[in-house]
Design a protein around this motif. Sequence first.
Motif, PDB file in Angstrom:
ATOM      1  N   GLU C  46     -12.393   0.357  -2.081  1.00 38.84           N
ATOM      2  CA  GLU C  46     -12.780   0.516  -3.484  1.00 38.84           C
ATOM      3  C   GLU C  46     -11.771   1.376  -4.247  1.00 38.84           C
ATOM      4  OE1 GLU C  46     -16.953   1.611  -4.159  1.00 38.84           O
ATOM      5  OE2 GLU C  46     -16.239   3.006  -5.694  1.00 38.84           O
ATOM      6  N   GLN C  47     -11.347   2.470  -3.630  1.00 39.41           N
ATOM      7  CA  GLN C  47     -10.393   3.345  -4.319  1.00 39.41           C
ATOM      8  C   GLN C  47      -9.063   2.627  -4.530  1.00 39.41           C
ATOM      9  OE1 GLN C  47     -10.353   7.448  -3.516  1.00 39.41           O
ATOM     10  NE2 GLN C  47     -12.452   7.537  -2.766  1.00 39.41           N
ATOM     11  N   GLY C  49      -8.798  -0.537  -5.058  1.00 38.65           N
ATOM     12  CA  GLY C  49      -9.060  -1.446  -6.174  1.00 38.65           C
ATOM     13  C   GLY C  49      -8.968  -0.753  -7.518  1.00 38.65           C
ATOM     14  N   TRP C  50      -9.512   0.455  -7.609  1.00 40.41           N
ATOM     15  CA  TRP C  50      -9.398   1.213  -8.858  1.00 40.41           C
ATOM     16  C   TRP C  50      -7.927   1.471  -9.201  1.00 40.41           C
ATOM     17  CZ3 TRP C  50     -13.259   1.282 -11.984  1.00 40.41           C
ATOM     18  CH2 TRP C  50     -14.585   1.484 -11.571  1.00 40.41           C
ATOM     19  N   GLY C  95     -12.579  -7.430  -1.130  1.00 37.32           N
ATOM     20  CA  GLY C  95     -13.056  -6.886  -2.394  1.00 37.32           C
ATOM     21  C   GLY C  95     -12.017  -6.075  -3.148  1.00 37.32           C
ATOM     22  N   LEU C  96     -10.901  -5.768  -2.497  1.00 40.40           N
ATOM     23  CA  LEU C  96      -9.862  -4.953  -3.132  1.00 40.40           C
ATOM     24  C   LEU C  96      -9.449  -5.528  -4.480  1.00 40.40           C
ATOM     25  CD1 LEU C  96      -6.841  -3.498  -1.103  1.00 40.40           C
ATOM     26  CD2 LEU C  96      -6.722  -3.913  -3.554  1.00 40.40           C
ATOM     27  N   LEU C  99     -11.940  -6.258  -8.833  1.00 41.96           N
ATOM     28  CA  LEU C  99     -11.876  -5.660 -10.161  1.00 41.96           C
ATOM     29  C   LEU C  99     -10.770  -6.320 -10.995  1.00 41.96           C
ATOM     30  CD1 LEU C  99     -13.303  -3.403 -11.727  1.00 41.96           C
ATOM     31  CD2 LEU C  99     -11.589  -1.807 -10.877  1.00 41.96           C
ATOM     32  N   LEU C 158     -16.742  -6.865  -4.520  1.00 41.45           N
ATOM     33  CA  LEU C 158     -17.093  -5.484  -4.205  1.00 41.45           C
ATOM     34  C   LEU C 158     -17.685  -4.894  -5.476  1.00 41.45           C
ATOM     35  CD1 LEU C 158     -16.698  -3.597  -1.724  1.00 41.45           C
ATOM     36  CD2 LEU C 158     -14.678  -2.715  -2.887  1.00 41.45           C
ATOM     37  N   ASP C 159     -18.722  -4.108  -5.333  1.00 43.32           N
ATOM     38  CA  ASP C 159     -19.380  -3.556  -6.506  1.00 43.32           C
ATOM     39  C   ASP C 159     -18.682  -2.290  -6.973  1.00 43.32           C
ATOM     40  OD1 ASP C 159     -21.264  -4.920  -7.795  1.00 43.32           O
ATOM     41  OD2 ASP C 159     -22.996  -3.970  -6.848  1.00 43.32           O
ATOM     42  N   PHE C 160     -17.806  -2.417  -7.943  1.00 44.67           N
ATOM     43  CA  PHE C 160     -17.224  -1.226  -8.547  1.00 44.67           C
ATOM     44  C   PHE C 160     -18.251  -0.683  -9.536  1.00 44.67           C
ATOM     45  CE2 PHE C 160     -13.678  -3.472  -6.805  1.00 44.67           C
ATOM     46  CZ  PHE C 160     -12.799  -2.479  -6.426  1.00 44.67           C
ATOM     47  N   ILE C 176     -15.320   8.634 -10.078  1.00 45.38           N
ATOM     48  CA  ILE C 176     -14.787   7.593  -9.192  1.00 45.38           C
ATOM     49  C   ILE C 176     -13.453   7.977  -8.569  1.00 45.38           C
ATOM     50  CG2 ILE C 176     -15.985   5.662 -10.282  1.00 45.38           C
ATOM     51  CD1 ILE C 176     -13.403   5.127 -11.871  1.00 45.38           C
ATOM     52  N   ASN C 187     -16.138   6.806 -14.517  1.00 48.68           N
ATOM     53  CA  ASN C 187     -16.062   5.386 -14.870  1.00 48.68           C
ATOM     54  C   ASN C 187     -16.550   5.123 -16.294  1.00 48.68           C
ATOM     55  OD1 ASN C 187     -18.709   5.976 -14.367  1.00 48.68           O
ATOM     56  ND2 ASN C 187     -19.138   4.124 -13.171  1.00 48.68           N
TER      57      ASN C 187
END
Lengths: 265, 265, 265
Positions: C46-47, C49-50, C95-96, C99, C158-160, C176, C187
Amino acid sequence: VIPITLLTDFGSQDEYVGVMKGVILSANPLASIVDLTHEIPSGAVEQAGWVLSWAVQYFPQGTVHVGVVDPGVGSSRRILLVQADGQFFLAPDNGLLSLILKQAKHSKVWAVTNRKFALKPVSQTFHGRDLFAPAAAQLSLGLDPAKLGPVLKRWKQLDFPKARKRAGGKIQGEVIWVDRFGNAVTNIPERMMGGSAKRKTQFQFAIRGRLLRGMQSHYRAVAPGIALAIVGSRQLIEIAVSEGSAAQVLSLQVGDSVEMTTVAV
Amino acid sequence: VIPITLLTDFGSQDEYVGVMKGVILSANPLASIVDLTHEIPSGAVEQAGWVLSWAVQYFPQGTVHVGVVDPGVGSSRRILLVQADGQFFLAPDNGLLSLILKQAKHSKVWAVTNRKFALKPVSQTFHGRDLFAPAAAQLSLGLDPAKLGPVLKRWKQLDFPKARKRAGGKIQGEVIWVDRFGNAVTNIPERMMGGSAKRKTQFQFAIRGRLLRGMQSHYRAVAPGIALAIVGSRQLIEIAVSEGSAAQVLSLQVGDSVEMTTVAV
Amino acid sequence: VIPITLLTDFGSQDEYVGVMKGVILSANPLASIVDLTHEIPSGAVEQAGWVLSWAVQYFPQGTVHVGVVDPGVGSSRRILLVQADGQFFLAPDNGLLSLILKQAKHSKVWAVTNRKFALKPVSQTFHGRDLFAPAAAQLSLGLDPAKLGPVLKRWKQLDFPKARKRAGGKIQGEVIWVDRFGNAVTNIPERMMGGSAKRKTQFQFAIRGRLLRGMQSHYRAVAPGIALAIVGSRQLIEIAVSEGSAAQVLSLQVGDSVEMTTVAV
């Protein structure tokens, strides 16, 4: 464009690596410079030698590798230039290149004695900048290695520990590297397992009083927190922990003994 | 190809440095970008100034150096463009460049006020990306610096501590940097020793209540664990410990006083 | 010259990133490779992806972004190639990239199944080197993405976490990311404040039982040690402390709840 790689124990807080790049770009403005790593523990020549041996096969012909882990800088230790299987290597004559030399099919060694390309004056404490970087830049420009100094027939050997076959089909190795994820890399090569690493043969690993069974195909093949053995990306056996750090969970460190046994199925 | 160097306190965990490179490469796809260091302690303008002053001589004419240690970002502080001895420098007007300006033989200073090349909108918190990177890219493409803003005659000076001669031939300096190896770099330049650093003159250093005698030619000239003074790669006196960390062994840190005495032989 | 960016959780101590660059340069010697960051916490998809979503807008058309945070390496997870708004993305199907895909105006997705360009043999543990790097090099050379595999219509989401509007004009968000300076990135996007972030509207932030009032224009707009809210460089609300670390002073970490209220003036 020929890559130049840099491998040092300089870390990232000082201007040391950046300055080496400045020297290289001053001589060869088109140089393509790659950092292998600068986080070799201070003075750890053997670990630098391992890293270099793992990296070379992924670089193109002609690449110039510069290894500056150089606790003897300023003393009378020599500087080596090695041509091995089509790539160039510059490093202090402290054993850093001895694994490369042992593994090469074709190699030639020179002492870098010509200071024509060196920065002036040459400091006592930073030959990476004053001697290695200028020589690397010249090699990347196509300089004949013989222009840098005389051919050598002997150099300092360093004993990189090798895994050994023991009685009863046992293999005795050790941990030689702990990676960023806490995976403990051993010196047991996949090929020592008789090509059977990927077949159904069972293996047992004794490490730190623990027994691990079997080889896994990937890190998450077992449940989180469970230790496993796996053929790592360096074609060496690694001890890992699924979704965790083997180094932490099993208290592993460089030098720990690892014993591998083939188990009847 | 003209190098662009980056010097920041951004560290390596965020995308900040990578994004600056993206902005540069968007304007100049052939830019050759070198990281000086991104590990300057947060907001430590003086330490960034030292590092830059040590690095510049190793870069080619025309190099564009970008120094973003910028605690005042978003306030009314100006952005300076300096041309000094054939190289360019971009930094906030917070003193970061004052050592470069003091040491330069020829220099000229502009305020960067033209936002023609800036990213839009300009953020309040990341001028490295929105203002510095685009300006650096344009300079590397040959833009006339006068196109970025008006000439300045005054800028913020920062007091970089200088070693001073005292009565009795003493030199009073201080520790200004501790490097990756734990070597304590002082602000006493080799040339203050009267060119005698490499001759047999004896020197004595008083630091943290300890006395060190003599200058050594290289780090391993003394036994492991022994402290020594040496002319480091920045042409400054360093306090080191053979095969160890002077910072740890002697509890040294930036700001510690160092007194050098010439000893009769 | 098209840039290739690398985003991983590989850290800097191993040769992993350097070796990926060797593979890229072996196929495309002129590649311009940019490190986004390699300090993503181990396995933190997730990180990664951000970070990628924050960086893309600063890179030119055609850039190839490679994201290797890949705890499932060696399992049956697929590899995605995404073309989104003129840039390319390679990452595991974990999921990367979801977003990036959600934010893109135009996008197309392929599974990378063609191993023509892969290193042989493909390891079980380092697809960054054996599959991602060769594919990235080919894309930077202009390879038609359809040559790498079939078009996909579904991929792992992936649920951001998104900030949400609540009753009474409240906005509910969370921390986040904590950056190098200890700024806590939330966020809550600037645009959720109705474009009023820069006007005189008052806002109040509740975080960890504390109340912060108002938006500041820059980090030093308040006295040292005082907490503030600010529109950060990612166009997201950040909680910061003037000349200090919000993460330390306020004990903030990723996942902490942040509630924003518009205050009548």
